[in-house]
Design a protein around this motif. Structure first.
Motif, PDB file in Angstrom:
ATOM      1  N   PRO A 167       0.652  -1.122  -0.013  1.00 30.41           N
ATOM      2  CA  PRO A 167       0.006   0.002   0.014  1.00 30.41           C
ATOM      3  C   PRO A 167       0.831   1.276   0.097  1.00 30.41           C
ATOM      4  N   THR A 168       0.547   2.317  -1.050  1.00 25.76           N
ATOM      5  CA  THR A 168       1.371   3.581  -1.187  1.00 25.76           C
ATOM      6  C   THR A 168       0.585   4.639  -0.917  1.00 25.76           C
ATOM      7  N   LEU A 169       1.011   5.586  -0.456  1.00 31.46           N
ATOM      8  CA  LEU A 169       0.308   7.041  -0.424  1.00 31.46           C
ATOM      9  C   LEU A 169       0.789   7.805  -1.561  1.00 31.46           C
ATOM     10  N   ILE A 170      -0.070   8.319  -2.408  1.00 33.64           N
ATOM     11  CA  ILE A 170       0.072   8.894  -3.678  1.00 33.64           C
ATOM     12  C   ILE A 170      -0.231  10.515  -3.240  1.00 33.64           C
ATOM     13  N   VAL A 171       0.916  11.149  -3.460  1.00 28.81           N
ATOM     14  CA  VAL A 171       0.733  12.660  -2.910  1.00 28.81           C
ATOM     15  C   VAL A 171       1.080  13.474  -4.249  1.00 28.81           C
ATOM     16  N   ASN A 172      -0.082  14.399  -4.611  1.00 24.25           N
ATOM     17  CA  ASN A 172       0.245  15.232  -5.927  1.00 24.25           C
ATOM     18  C   ASN A 172      -0.563  16.364  -5.937  1.00 24.25           C
ATOM     19  N   SER A 173      -0.253  17.260  -6.556  1.00 25.87           N
ATOM     20  CA  SER A 173      -1.256  18.260  -6.820  1.00 25.87           C
ATOM     21  C   SER A 173      -2.023  18.287  -8.203  1.00 25.87           C
ATOM     22  N   LYS A 174      -3.320  18.691  -8.289  1.00 24.34           N
ATOM     23  CA  LYS A 174      -3.996  18.502  -9.349  1.00 24.34           C
ATOM     24  C   LYS A 174      -3.705  19.583 -10.367  1.00 24.34           C
ATOM     25  N   PHE A 175      -2.777  20.441 -10.007  1.00 24.57           N
ATOM     26  CA  PHE A 175      -2.179  21.583 -10.916  1.00 24.57           C
ATOM     27  C   PHE A 175      -0.834  21.417 -10.715  1.00 24.57           C
ATOM     28  N   ASP A 176      -0.161  20.433 -11.190  1.00 26.44           N
ATOM     29  CA  ASP A 176       1.229  19.926 -11.117  1.00 26.44           C
ATOM     30  C   ASP A 176       2.079  20.885 -12.145  1.00 26.44           C
ATOM     31  N   THR A 177       2.554  21.943 -11.386  1.00 26.74           N
ATOM     32  CA  THR A 177       3.446  23.025 -12.371  1.00 26.74           C
ATOM     33  C   THR A 177       4.640  22.431 -13.066  1.00 26.74           C
ATOM     34  N   TRP A 178       5.027  21.462 -12.629  1.00 28.96           N
ATOM     35  CA  TRP A 178       6.349  20.963 -13.246  1.00 28.96           C
ATOM     36  C   TRP A 178       6.177  20.136 -14.490  1.00 28.96           C
ATOM     37  N   GLN A 179       4.904  19.362 -14.406  1.00 27.99           N
ATOM     38  CA  GLN A 179       4.662  18.893 -15.680  1.00 27.99           C
ATOM     39  C   GLN A 179       4.410  19.758 -16.856  1.00 27.99           C
ATOM     40  N   GLN A 180       4.065  21.141 -16.592  1.00 28.19           N
ATOM     41  CA  GLN A 180       3.558  22.071 -17.717  1.00 28.19           C
ATOM     42  C   GLN A 180       4.740  22.086 -18.797  1.00 28.19           C
ATOM     43  N   LYS A 181       6.215  22.156 -18.085  1.00 28.20           N
ATOM     44  CA  LYS A 181       7.322  22.404 -18.958  1.00 28.20           C
ATOM     45  C   LYS A 181       8.028  21.036 -19.315  1.00 28.20           C
ATOM     46  N   ALA A 182       8.148  20.197 -18.243  1.00 33.00           N
ATOM     47  CA  ALA A 182       8.902  19.042 -18.343  1.00 33.00           C
ATOM     48  C   ALA A 182       8.336  17.880 -19.122  1.00 33.00           C
ATOM     49  N   ILE A 183       6.775  18.043 -19.020  1.00 33.05           N
ATOM     50  CA  ILE A 183       6.034  16.731 -19.696  1.00 33.05           C
ATOM     51  C   ILE A 183       5.369  17.136 -20.961  1.00 33.05           C
ATOM     52  N   LEU A 184       5.066  18.482 -20.808  1.00 31.89           N
ATOM     53  CA  LEU A 184       3.959  19.020 -21.906  1.00 31.89           C
ATOM     54  C   LEU A 184       4.746  19.840 -22.910  1.00 31.89           C
ATOM     55  N   GLY A 185       6.009  20.588 -22.260  1.00 34.15           N
ATOM     56  CA  GLY A 185       6.842  21.312 -23.146  1.00 34.15           C
ATOM     57  C   GLY A 185       6.304  22.841 -23.375  1.00 34.15           C
ATOM     58  N   LEU A 186       5.458  23.320 -22.436  1.00 41.23           N
ATOM     59  CA  LEU A 186       4.952  24.464 -22.518  1.00 41.23           C
ATOM     60  C   LEU A 186       5.754  25.424 -21.509  1.00 41.23           C
ATOM     61  N   ASP A 187       6.240  26.679 -21.949  1.00 36.56           N
ATOM     62  CA  ASP A 187       6.807  27.561 -21.276  1.00 36.56           C
ATOM     63  C   ASP A 187       6.029  28.053 -19.994  1.00 36.56           C
TER      64      ASP A 187
ATOM     65  N   HIS B 137      -4.324   1.527  -2.005  1.00 38.47           N
ATOM     66  CA  HIS B 137      -3.496   2.808  -2.323  1.00 38.47           C
ATOM     67  C   HIS B 137      -4.113   3.847  -1.846  1.00 38.47           C
ATOM     68  N   GLY B 138      -3.587   4.856  -0.875  1.00 42.53           N
ATOM     69  CA  GLY B 138      -3.959   5.986  -0.403  1.00 42.53           C
ATOM     70  C   GLY B 138      -3.676   7.096  -1.512  1.00 42.53           C
ATOM     71  N   ALA B 139      -4.255   8.327  -1.300  1.00 39.60           N
ATOM     72  CA  ALA B 139      -4.037   9.306  -2.224  1.00 39.60           C
ATOM     73  C   ALA B 139      -4.380  10.562  -1.301  1.00 39.60           C
ATOM     74  N   PHE B 140      -3.576  11.610  -1.652  1.00 41.25           N
ATOM     75  CA  PHE B 140      -3.581  12.962  -1.104  1.00 41.25           C
ATOM     76  C   PHE B 140      -3.425  13.861  -2.211  1.00 41.25           C
ATOM     77  N   LEU B 141      -4.455  14.526  -2.736  1.00 40.72           N
ATOM     78  CA  LEU B 141      -4.662  15.426  -4.086  1.00 40.72           C
ATOM     79  C   LEU B 141      -4.895  16.736  -3.541  1.00 40.72           C
ATOM     80  N   THR B 142      -4.028  17.694  -3.709  1.00 41.37           N
ATOM     81  CA  THR B 142      -4.270  19.026  -3.356  1.00 41.37           C
ATOM     82  C   THR B 142      -4.485  20.272  -4.541  1.00 41.37           C
ATOM     83  N   ASN B 143      -4.949  21.248  -4.295  1.00 41.84           N
ATOM     84  CA  ASN B 143      -5.340  22.117  -5.494  1.00 41.84           C
ATOM     85  C   ASN B 143      -4.265  22.910  -5.322  1.00 41.84           C
TER      86      ASN B 143
END
Length: 149
Positions: free
Chosen positions: A9-29, A79-85
């Motif tokens: 069992p794993t606790l997933i922690v993430n933002s629903k507005f993950d700003t890193w993914q904007q540039k690193a994954i999607l390639g948007l400045d 698996h647990g989850a913590f999703l923040t705005n």
């Protein structure tokens, strides 16, 4: 999804507005549209008034909705989850310890609860783990913003 093969069992922690993914994954400045937090904790998905901001605002809202739906419908129940705005990427630094996933759910409390469940043996492979998920209208409260619930 890889997590389907993780038995522990794993606790997933993430933002629903993950700003890193904007540039690193999607390639948007960053000028494209970075989510912001108003002084009262209100999350503004596209924090600028540039042309096309409404379309980009919709993009972030859809991104957040898909992430939440994936956690609720695809993530195995063990698996647990913590999703923040709160709109940032790294959530386990001291600055984020008091980030919220709802008005009364903070990362520090969720993590302490999760660890206590693991230590007691109450979370096992066939159990339903707790999930703390911010609703769309929930504000971002936390140390990083200088905003406290």
């Amino acid at each position: 999804i890889v997590v389907n093969f993780v038995r522990v069992p794993t606790l997933i922690v993430n933002s629903k507005f993950d700003t890193w993914q904007q540039k690193a994954i999607l390639g948007l400045d960053e000028g494209y549209c970075s989510p912001k937090v108003d002084s009262d904790g209100t999350v503004i998905p596209c924090g600028n008034d540039s042309p096309g901001a409404q379309a980009r605002d919709r993009y972030w809202k859809i991104y957040a909705s898909v992430m939440q739906r994936t956690v609720e419908e695809v993530l195995p129940q063990r698996h647990g989850a913590f999703l923040t705005n709160c709109p940032w990427h790294c959530l386990f630094g001291w600055m984020n310890w008091y980030d919220s996933a709802g008005s009364d759910q903070q990362l520090n409390d969720a993590t302490a609860h999760w660890i206590a469940l693991l230590e007691s043996g109450r979370i096992q492979e066939n159990m339903t783990a707790p999930r703390w998920i911010a609703k769309e209208q929930d504000k971002c409260f936390g140390q990083k913003m200088g905003v406290h619930a």
